[in-house]
Scaffold this motif. Structure first.
Motif, mmCIF file in Angstrom:
data_model
loop_
_atom_site.group_PDB
_atom_site.id
_atom_site.type_symbol
_atom_site.label_atom_id
_atom_site.label_comp_id
_atom_site.label_asym_id
_atom_site.label_seq_id
_atom_site.Cartn_x
_atom_site.Cartn_y
_atom_site.Cartn_z
ATOM 1 N N LYS A 181 3.049 -10.437 -28.629
ATOM 2 C CA LYS A 181 3.831 -10.314 -27.392
ATOM 3 C C LYS A 181 5.323 -10.417 -27.699
ATOM 4 O O LYS A 181 5.752 -11.217 -28.530
ATOM 5 N N LEU A 182 6.089 -9.611 -26.990
ATOM 6 C CA LEU A 182 7.539 -9.584 -27.131
ATOM 7 C C LEU A 182 8.150 -10.524 -26.107
ATOM 8 O O LEU A 182 7.764 -10.516 -24.934
ATOM 9 N N SER A 183 9.094 -11.346 -26.558
ATOM 10 C CA SER A 183 9.776 -12.245 -25.627
ATOM 11 C C SER A 183 11.262 -12.293 -25.966
ATOM 12 O O SER A 183 11.660 -12.001 -27.093
ATOM 13 N N VAL A 232 15.173 -12.089 -29.732
ATOM 14 C CA VAL A 232 14.068 -11.222 -29.338
ATOM 15 C C VAL A 232 12.992 -11.426 -30.388
ATOM 16 O O VAL A 232 13.239 -11.221 -31.572
ATOM 17 N N ARG A 233 11.830 -11.844 -29.964
ATOM 18 C CA ARG A 233 10.804 -12.307 -30.890
ATOM 19 C C ARG A 233 9.450 -11.693 -30.553
ATOM 20 O O ARG A 233 9.165 -11.441 -29.384
ATOM 21 N N ILE A 234 8.647 -11.505 -31.586
ATOM 22 C CA ILE A 234 7.252 -11.112 -31.406
ATOM 23 C C ILE A 234 6.396 -12.271 -31.891
ATOM 24 O O ILE A 234 6.512 -12.693 -33.047
#
Length: 132
Positions: A59-61, A53-55
């Motif tokens: 944006k969060l993806s 889970v990355r920013i």
């Protein structure tokens, strides 16, 4: 003081030998009985499912694993209660010595970090109070 030891290796396909597993089990049993080891665990191989889970750029993806691009992987961790960094490093040296003795050719690192606790210098007070 609480410390976290994090073991990483650039050799993700080298699983611990049975001799190493036995030696680590004996060491963990001793540390648990002495009240120094609070928690420990190993991670499954990187080829197993996982997620990131990355920013990025605000944006969060979420990216599903497996992930094979990593240069060094976390193989496991342990949380201890020790008097000071000297004692924590001595324990990490003993743990890594087991790898030298029972897994010839293995390469890796055991990083020793002081855990943030309420009142500790440099601790994130917001994060601590939110989890207290």
């Amino acid at each position: 003081m609480r410390f976290m030891s994090i073991v990483t290796s650039p050799q993700p396909d080298k699983a611990p030998t049975p001799a190493l597993m036995e030696a680590m089990g004996k060491l963990a049993e001793r540390e648990i009985k002495a009240g120094r080891m609070i928690d420990m665990g190993g991670l499954m191989p990187i080829a197993m499912a996982g997620a990131q889970v990355r920013i990025t750029n605000g944006k969060l993806s979420v990216t599903d694993g497996p992930f094979v691009e990593s240069k060094e992987l976390i193989g496991g961790y342990a949380i201890f209660e020790f008097r000071d960094m000297e004692e924590a490093v001595a324990a990490a040296r003993e743990f890594m010595q087991l790898h030298l003795e029972h897994m010839p050719g293995w390469e890796g690192t055991c990083e020793v970090r002081v855990m943030a606790t309420p009142g500790a210098d440099g601790a994130c007070e917001a994060g601590i109070s939110a989890h207290a």
